[in-house]
Design an enzyme around this catalytic site. Structure first.
Site, PDB file in Angstrom:
ATOM      1  N   TYR A 199      34.523  33.495  -1.095  1.00 10.67           N
ATOM      2  CA  TYR A 199      34.352  34.353   0.086  1.00 10.67           C
ATOM      3  C   TYR A 199      34.688  33.604   1.379  1.00 10.67           C
ATOM      4  O   TYR A 199      34.855  32.399   1.376  1.00 10.67           O
ATOM      5  CB  TYR A 199      32.988  35.044   0.132  1.00 10.67           C
ATOM      6  CG  TYR A 199      31.698  34.257   0.139  1.00 10.67           C
ATOM      7  CD1 TYR A 199      31.602  32.949   0.569  1.00 10.67           C
ATOM      8  CD2 TYR A 199      30.523  34.887  -0.266  1.00 10.67           C
ATOM      9  CE1 TYR A 199      30.382  32.286   0.589  1.00 10.67           C
ATOM     10  CE2 TYR A 199      29.298  34.233  -0.249  1.00 10.67           C
ATOM     11  CZ  TYR A 199      29.241  32.937   0.185  1.00 10.67           C
ATOM     12  OH  TYR A 199      28.043  32.289   0.210  1.00 10.67           O
ATOM     13  N   GLU A 200      34.847  34.398   2.423  1.00 10.85           N
ATOM     14  CA  GLU A 200      35.275  33.867   3.735  1.00 10.85           C
ATOM     15  C   GLU A 200      36.655  33.217   3.631  1.00 10.85           C
ATOM     16  O   GLU A 200      36.931  32.200   4.264  1.00 10.85           O
ATOM     17  CB  GLU A 200      34.222  32.864   4.222  1.00 10.85           C
ATOM     18  CG  GLU A 200      33.895  32.886   5.686  1.00 10.85           C
ATOM     19  CD  GLU A 200      33.953  34.240   6.362  1.00 10.85           C
ATOM     20  OE1 GLU A 200      33.064  35.053   6.132  1.00 10.85           O
ATOM     21  OE2 GLU A 200      34.895  34.465   7.134  1.00 10.85           O
TER      22      GLU A 200
END
Ligand code: FAD
Length: 591
Positions: free
Chosen positions: A442-443
């Site tokens: 994620y990110e």
């Protein structure tokens, strides 16, 4: 049950001795009060809170997980989470780095990074709730109107409400240009938001009175692709003019994801059914607005890697000291006991030193980058701020990409130290491996970080930050050229810096001839850059240890770990260089 003790000595060493944080922070605009005394007190209090309120609920939170109630569409977080969040908010931690006029304490980002490490190591799942809120605050601070800030930002800073970032959709992950959520104009300048978002951290929970979603969606006249995306504020409960909670908005969690790790963090499927929303920032500029706070979010996820690696190291080192098994190759070291402990085995020491090199190197990198974000925001003059901004842009993909990948190695080695016991849930160490797995995803996945580093930061921006960073390394090498105590580090560091520059130039030429070379080289280039960056920071750590007045054992530990890093980890650069040079033809088209 695993242990956790906030590593205050190492945090202080990295901040003050290695990076000169006090001098940097107190010379910034408005930074006079950010002295070591103040920062030390903050770190100590963060340590107490994490050890007492967060760490004890890490394993039970994982076992219990979040519970979703279909009838009410609500989520119950694990035992201890709600109380910890209340104490956290009452202690002012939700506004630690937020501006004072929004009710925050306006402490520097570097201090936020240090305390975030401590909280995340205590309980990573729990720490996602305040982390997401921090991202939402940044977005509103940068792009919200005064009215939006007064209405939504202050209660989040006070910890009464929390925030989310609603970007991902089933068909739109790394490529947000594909997103479909619609925003139709409604009454009085409002919008009706309709669509489904998946994987939304903290989308629904029981920690706060209200949840403020920041949602990416398309206006009716939006151009296709990433240039047609706008950002909207969508509150769970609408807010009355006096700030009190109004009626329930038509946004709700339709389920939670069942995950490999991070089970105390509610990852929700969010349905927006003509939910009332308010445009934040300019129409069609939502993705650009999201990107303005991407650096902070990516740094925050890098810190998650450090936090997990630190806690895994503490536990595996403890285990290796206590576990009796076999004898030393050079004869018994504890003859009075039935066996020696694991520390007598060179291979176990390799595993522990690998973790230590990763933990302390990552900490130096994340704090260095955070300090640069403080200089970028509050440096005394334009040129200083611009340099810091270039450095930050260059270092973020390394700080996120490398640190989260190395956290996989660190947590894996920690489990390996436990032998088969590490695979058993009761050891607690397998949770670190599972929790760590998400952070490279994620990110922005590591693939996306690598493409950002090479494609954007090196090639598009012509390596502005890279050049500054190389100059800094070269200046450091010159400063220590005659320092006999540093000779074994300075020569290989200078050689690596030169090779890094040459490799980058040659790669830029190859990409010009064939753009596919960029994608073929990006991941190995990220690793090469990361290992070279850590070499510089390890050399600085030794210089700082030699110059400081720490106990001899503390200094020797820094020298030993740096020597280990240079001998056994920095050579990985050669492998990555070979892979880069192998070129795109070794990645043929697949049927
Ligand atoms: C637990 C959890 C929490 C999350 N929290 C949130 C949240 O709060 N808010 C939110 O909006 N989202 C959230 N996400 C979503 C997350 O950000 C995405 O999963 C992530 O961005 C990747 O998108 P994807 O899963 O669709 O993978 P894809 O984009 O389909 O990628 C698949 C693979 O292809 C590679 N790839 C794709 N494109 C490229 C490219 N251009 N160059 C090189 N490689 C590429 C990727 O690196 C990856 O290995 C969360 C996800 C999880 C699992």
């Amino acid at each position: 049950m695993t242990i956790y003790k906030a590593p205050l000595d190492d945090l202080r060493f990295a901040l003050y001795d290695v990076l000169g944080a006090e001098q940097i922070l107190t010379s910034l605009q408005g930074g006079e009060g950010h002295t070591r005394d103040l920062v030390d007190a903050v770190l100590e209090e963060a340590g107490r809170l994490s050890e007492a309120l967060l760490a004890p609920f890490n394993a039970s939170g994982d076992e219990e997980g979040c519970r979703y109630d279909k009838a009410t569409q609500t989520v119950t977080t694990p035992k201890g989470f709600k109380e910890a969040f209340k104490a956290f908010a009452e202690g002012g931690w939700t506004g630690l780095t937020q501006a004072e006029h929004f009710g925050g304490q306006a402490l520097p980002n570097a201090i936020g990074t240090a305390t975030t490490e401590i909280f995340q190591a205590g309980n990573l799942s729990w720490s996602l709730y305040p982390l997401l809120s921090e991202g939402a605050c940044h977005a509103m601070e940068l792009h919200g109107t005064k009215e939006q800030q007064d209405t939504y930002l202050k209660p989040i800073v006070e910890g009464r409400w929390t925030g989310t970032m609603c970007l991902t959709e089933p068909q739109a992950g790394s490529d947000l240009g594909l997103l479909k959520t619609r925003a139709e104009p409604g009454e009085n300048g409002t919008y009706k938001i309709t669509g489904t978002k998946i994987f939304i951290s903290a989308g629904e929970h029981d920690l706060a009175e209200n949840i403020i979603h920041l949602v990416l969606a398309r206006l009716p006249d939006a151009p296709a692709g990433s240039r047609g995306i706008s950002m909207f504020i969508v509150p769970k409960f609408k807010v009355n003019a006096d700030g009190s909670l109004g009626s329930r908005n038509t946004v709700a969690a339709s389920n939670i994801e069942h995950k490999m790790g991070l089970r105390g963090s509610a990852t929700c499927v969010m349905n927006f059914d003509a939910a009332e929303g308010y445009l934040i920032g300019q129409p069609h500029k939502g993705l650009a607005a999201m990107f303005t706070m991407m650096n902070a979010a990516r740094l925050g996820v890098g810190v998650q890697g450090l936090a997990l690696s630190e806690r895994a190291l503490q536990n595996s080192a403890n285990y290796a000291r206590e576990r009796l098994q076999g004898r030393s190759l050079s004869g018994p070291k504890f003859p009075e006991k039935p066996a020696d402990n694991l520390l007598v085995q060179p291979d176990v020491r390799r595993m522990l030193l690998t973790q230590r090199a990763i933990v302390e190197g990552s900490r130096a990198l994340l704090l260095y980058t955070s300090l640069q974000t403080d200089v970028e925001a509050h440096g005394v003059d334009e040129a200083t701020r611009k340099n810091a901004s270039d450095l930050v842009a260059f270092l973020i993909p390394i700080a996120k990409g490398l640190v989260t990948e190395l956290a996989q190695e660190a947590t894996k080695e920690a489990l390996q130290v436990y032998g088969g016991h590490g695979y058993i849930v009761e050891s607690g160490v397998e949770q670190f491996v599972r929790d760590a797995r998400i952070i490279t995803l994620y990110e922005g996945t590591t693939g996306i970080q690598a493409a950002d580093l090479l494609g954007r930061k090196i090639l598009q921006l012509q390596g502005a930050g890279f050049k500054l960073f190389l100059q800094e390394i070269q200046a450091f090498c010159q400063e220590h050229a005659q320092n006999a105590a540093m000779a074994s580090l300075i020569a290989p560091l200078a050689k690596t810096a030169k090779e890094w520059a040459d490799l980058t130039l040659a790669l830029a030429q190859r990409v010009q001839a064939n753009p596919e070379e960029l994608g073929a080289a990006a991941m190995d280039y990220l690793y090469y850059s990361g290992y070279a960056t850590l070499a510089y920071l390890w050399a600085r750590s030794v210089a700082a240890a030699n110059a400081g007045n720490h106990a001899e054992a503390f200094k020797q530990a820094k020298r030993d770990t740096a020597a280990f890093y240079f001998a056994r980890m920095l050579p990985r650069c050669r492998m990555h260089k070979a892979a880069i040079e192998a070129g795109v033809e070794t990645l043929p088209a697949l049927a």
